[in-house]
Design a protein around this motif. Structure first.
Motif, short mmCIF file in Angstrom:
data_model
loop_
_atom_site.label_atom_id
_atom_site.label_comp_id
_atom_site.label_asym_id
_atom_site.label_seq_id
_atom_site.Cartn_x
_atom_site.Cartn_y
_atom_site.Cartn_z
N SER A 20 24.45 -10.78 -14.79
CA SER A 20 24.21 -11.31 -16.13
C SER A 20 22.74 -11.17 -16.53
CB SER A 20 24.64 -12.78 -16.22
OG SER A 20 23.94 -13.57 -15.28
N CYS A 21 22.05 -10.15 -15.98
CA CYS A 21 20.67 -9.91 -16.38
C CYS A 21 20.65 -9.45 -17.83
CB CYS A 21 20.00 -8.88 -15.46
SG CYS A 21 20.52 -7.17 -15.74
N GLU A 22 19.47 -9.42 -18.44
CA GLU A 22 19.37 -9.08 -19.86
C GLU A 22 19.83 -7.65 -20.14
OE1 GLU A 22 18.77 -11.11 -22.40
OE2 GLU A 22 18.83 -12.67 -20.86
N ILE A 23 19.54 -6.74 -19.21
CA ILE A 23 19.95 -5.35 -19.40
C ILE A 23 21.48 -5.26 -19.40
CG2 ILE A 23 19.94 -3.05 -18.37
CD1 ILE A 23 17.30 -3.73 -19.62
N CYS A 24 22.12 -5.96 -18.49
CA CYS A 24 23.59 -5.91 -18.40
C CYS A 24 24.24 -6.62 -19.59
CB CYS A 24 24.06 -6.50 -17.09
SG CYS A 24 23.72 -5.44 -15.65
N ASP A 204 17.27 12.16 -9.57
CA ASP A 204 17.53 10.73 -9.41
C ASP A 204 16.47 9.91 -10.15
OD1 ASP A 204 18.87 8.74 -7.02
OD2 ASP A 204 16.99 8.08 -7.89
N ALA A 205 16.94 8.93 -10.94
CA ALA A 205 16.00 8.06 -11.67
C ALA A 205 16.41 6.60 -11.53
CB ALA A 205 15.96 8.47 -13.15
N THR A 206 16.94 6.26 -10.38
CA THR A 206 17.53 4.94 -10.15
C THR A 206 16.59 3.80 -10.49
OG1 THR A 206 18.81 5.91 -8.32
CG2 THR A 206 18.69 3.51 -8.42
N MET A 207 15.34 3.92 -10.10
CA MET A 207 14.43 2.78 -10.15
C MET A 207 13.78 2.56 -11.52
SD MET A 207 15.11 1.73 -7.28
CE MET A 207 14.13 0.27 -7.49
N GLY A 208 14.00 3.47 -12.47
CA GLY A 208 13.43 3.26 -13.80
C GLY A 208 11.93 3.13 -13.74
N LYS A 209 11.40 2.05 -14.29
CA LYS A 209 9.95 1.85 -14.33
C LYS A 209 9.36 1.45 -12.99
CE LYS A 209 10.35 -1.38 -17.46
NZ LYS A 209 10.05 -2.46 -18.43
N LYS A 210 10.21 1.20 -12.00
CA LYS A 210 9.74 0.77 -10.68
C LYS A 210 9.59 1.97 -9.75
CE LYS A 210 12.22 -3.66 -10.98
NZ LYS A 210 13.24 -4.51 -10.33
N GLN A 211 8.92 1.74 -8.64
CA GLN A 211 8.81 2.73 -7.59
C GLN A 211 8.99 2.06 -6.25
OE1 GLN A 211 4.95 4.70 -8.87
NE2 GLN A 211 6.01 6.48 -8.05
N ILE A 212 9.70 2.72 -5.34
CA ILE A 212 9.83 2.27 -3.96
C ILE A 212 9.56 3.47 -3.07
CG2 ILE A 212 11.49 0.42 -4.45
CD1 ILE A 212 13.70 2.31 -3.49
N VAL A 242 16.97 17.09 -16.37
CA VAL A 242 17.82 15.92 -16.62
C VAL A 242 17.50 14.84 -15.61
CG1 VAL A 242 20.20 15.08 -16.80
CG2 VAL A 242 19.66 17.43 -17.49
N ILE A 243 17.46 13.59 -16.08
CA ILE A 243 17.37 12.44 -15.17
C ILE A 243 18.67 11.65 -15.28
CG2 ILE A 243 14.87 12.25 -15.05
CD1 ILE A 243 15.00 10.13 -17.26
N SER A 244 19.12 11.13 -14.14
CA SER A 244 20.40 10.42 -14.11
C SER A 244 20.41 9.44 -12.94
CB SER A 244 21.56 11.44 -13.99
OG SER A 244 22.81 10.80 -14.11
N HIS A 245 21.59 8.87 -12.65
CA HIS A 245 21.79 7.88 -11.58
C HIS A 245 20.90 6.66 -11.84
CE1 HIS A 245 22.16 6.08 -7.56
NE2 HIS A 245 23.23 6.85 -7.41
N PHE A 246 21.22 5.94 -12.92
CA PHE A 246 20.40 4.82 -13.37
C PHE A 246 20.95 3.48 -12.87
CE2 PHE A 246 20.17 8.05 -16.81
CZ PHE A 246 18.83 8.37 -16.69
N SER A 247 20.05 2.57 -12.60
CA SER A 247 20.40 1.20 -12.23
C SER A 247 19.83 0.22 -13.25
CB SER A 247 19.84 0.86 -10.84
OG SER A 247 19.98 -0.52 -10.56
N HIS A 248 20.57 -0.84 -13.51
CA HIS A 248 20.04 -1.91 -14.36
C HIS A 248 18.79 -2.53 -13.76
CE1 HIS A 248 22.01 -5.39 -12.02
NE2 HIS A 248 22.24 -4.28 -11.33
N ASN A 249 18.64 -2.39 -12.43
CA ASN A 249 17.44 -2.92 -11.77
C ASN A 249 16.18 -2.15 -12.15
OD1 ASN A 249 18.61 -5.08 -10.33
ND2 ASN A 249 19.39 -3.65 -8.78
N GLY A 250 16.35 -0.99 -12.78
CA GLY A 250 15.20 -0.26 -13.31
C GLY A 250 14.64 -0.89 -14.57
N GLU A 251 15.38 -1.86 -15.12
CA GLU A 251 14.93 -2.70 -16.24
C GLU A 251 14.60 -1.90 -17.50
OE1 GLU A 251 11.72 -5.03 -14.72
OE2 GLU A 251 13.03 -6.26 -13.45
N MET A 252 15.42 -0.87 -17.78
CA MET A 252 15.22 -0.08 -19.00
C MET A 252 16.57 0.17 -19.66
SD MET A 252 12.35 2.69 -17.78
CE MET A 252 12.05 3.33 -19.43
#
Length: 284
Positions: A20-24, A204-212, A242-252
């Motif tokens: 139930s995060c804001e992105i979702c 892969d762009a899973t992390m969005g604005k984050k980096q690990i 192309v960028i793909s494989h997105f997670s809501h945890n990337g906060e975008m």
């Protein structure tokens, strides 16, 4: 070549099943491109890449005749990329008119998951020998899947198995399918990747604005990955990025991803997106 992005989300989907995060919450409200199923792609209606739990949904949504597909590339054994139980339904008892044998290409962990799923007692009456065949592949050992030259490359992902990304070539056209992986690839992997020139790269762009460090990439990593390929002459201004494989945890949101992508000469994938590309890099 033509690639269709059937699903573009990370393992939890978007919106995530229990989130139930804001992105979702925004995705549930707006729908459209904000809704993403687990990552899967179809190349030229001939090569299927990965087999997530959402495969049946993809077949319905895009009117796919999966019984005609004879080649399935699997990147690794994680459930969002390989849900093998559904493969039993290609048996003639369930899948009338399926064309030939479906060859499933994957690593040792994928092989184990495959046989663990299809050799359970209740399926023994329907052996898959004439419908589905597993082919174990090894990083950097190329093979042919029909008319396609495939080079599996060791990914920077789960160290417990030999996760793969794929270089795919046909008739002088070449693409790099780079999900799931981080930037910390081995020297051998980088050498292999940089030995080709690409008409399309999918990152892969899973992390969005984050980096690990490792495992997945974020947008900053994608920019660095593209820069590295450009410096080695592997891509030019005609290469589709192309960028793909997105997670809501990337906060975008998709809108934010799309804006970022356009600013950096990329395209942010969405479920159902189709890209047609051809040999375009100079000097081939």
């Amino acid at each position: 070549m033509k690639i269709q992005y059937l699903g573009t989300a990370a393992a939890e989907g978007w919106p995530a099943l229990f989130c139930s995060c804001e992105i979702c919450k925004r995705a549930r409200k707006l729908g459209g491109k904000e809704l993403r199923t687990r990552t899967q792609a179809l190349l030229d209606e001939t090569i299927l890449i990965d087999f997530p739990p959402d495969t049946y949904t993809h077949a319905l949504q895009y009117s796919l005749q999966l019984g005609q597909i004879q080649h399935l590339l699997i990147t690794h054994s994680h459930m969002d990329h390989f849900f093998p139980t559904d493969l039993i339904h290609r048996h003639e008892h369930f899948g009338h008119g399926a064309n030939g044998i479906l060859h499933v290409y994957g690593n040792e962990a994928v092989e184990k998951a495959f046989y663990d799923a299809v050799l359970i007692d209740r399926f023994l009456a329907h052996p898959l020998d004439d419908a589905v065949r597993f082919v174990k592949v090894t990083p950097f050992c190329d093979f042919m899947a029909g008319d396609y030259h495939i080079i599996p490359v060791a990914a920077d992902h789960d160290p417990r198995e030999a996760c793969l990304i794929y270089i795919i070539e046909k008739d002088g056209t070449c693409m790099l399918y780079g999900h799931d992986t981080g930037m910390n690839l081995s020297a051998q992997a980088w050498d292999c990747i940089c030995s080709r020139r690409y008409d399309l790269i999918s990152l892969d762009a899973t992390m969005g604005k984050k980096q690990i460090p490792g495992y997945h990439m974020g947008l900053a990593d994608d920019v660095a990955f593209v820069r590295r390929l450009s410096e080695h002459g592997c891509i030019d201004q005609n290469t589709v990025r192309v960028i793909s494989h997105f997670s809501h945890n990337g906060e975008m949101t998709h809108e934010q991803l799309e804006t970022f992508a356009k600013e950096h000469g990329m395209t942010a994938a969405y479920d159902g997106m189709t890209v047609t590309f051809k040999t375009a890099c100079k000097g081939r």
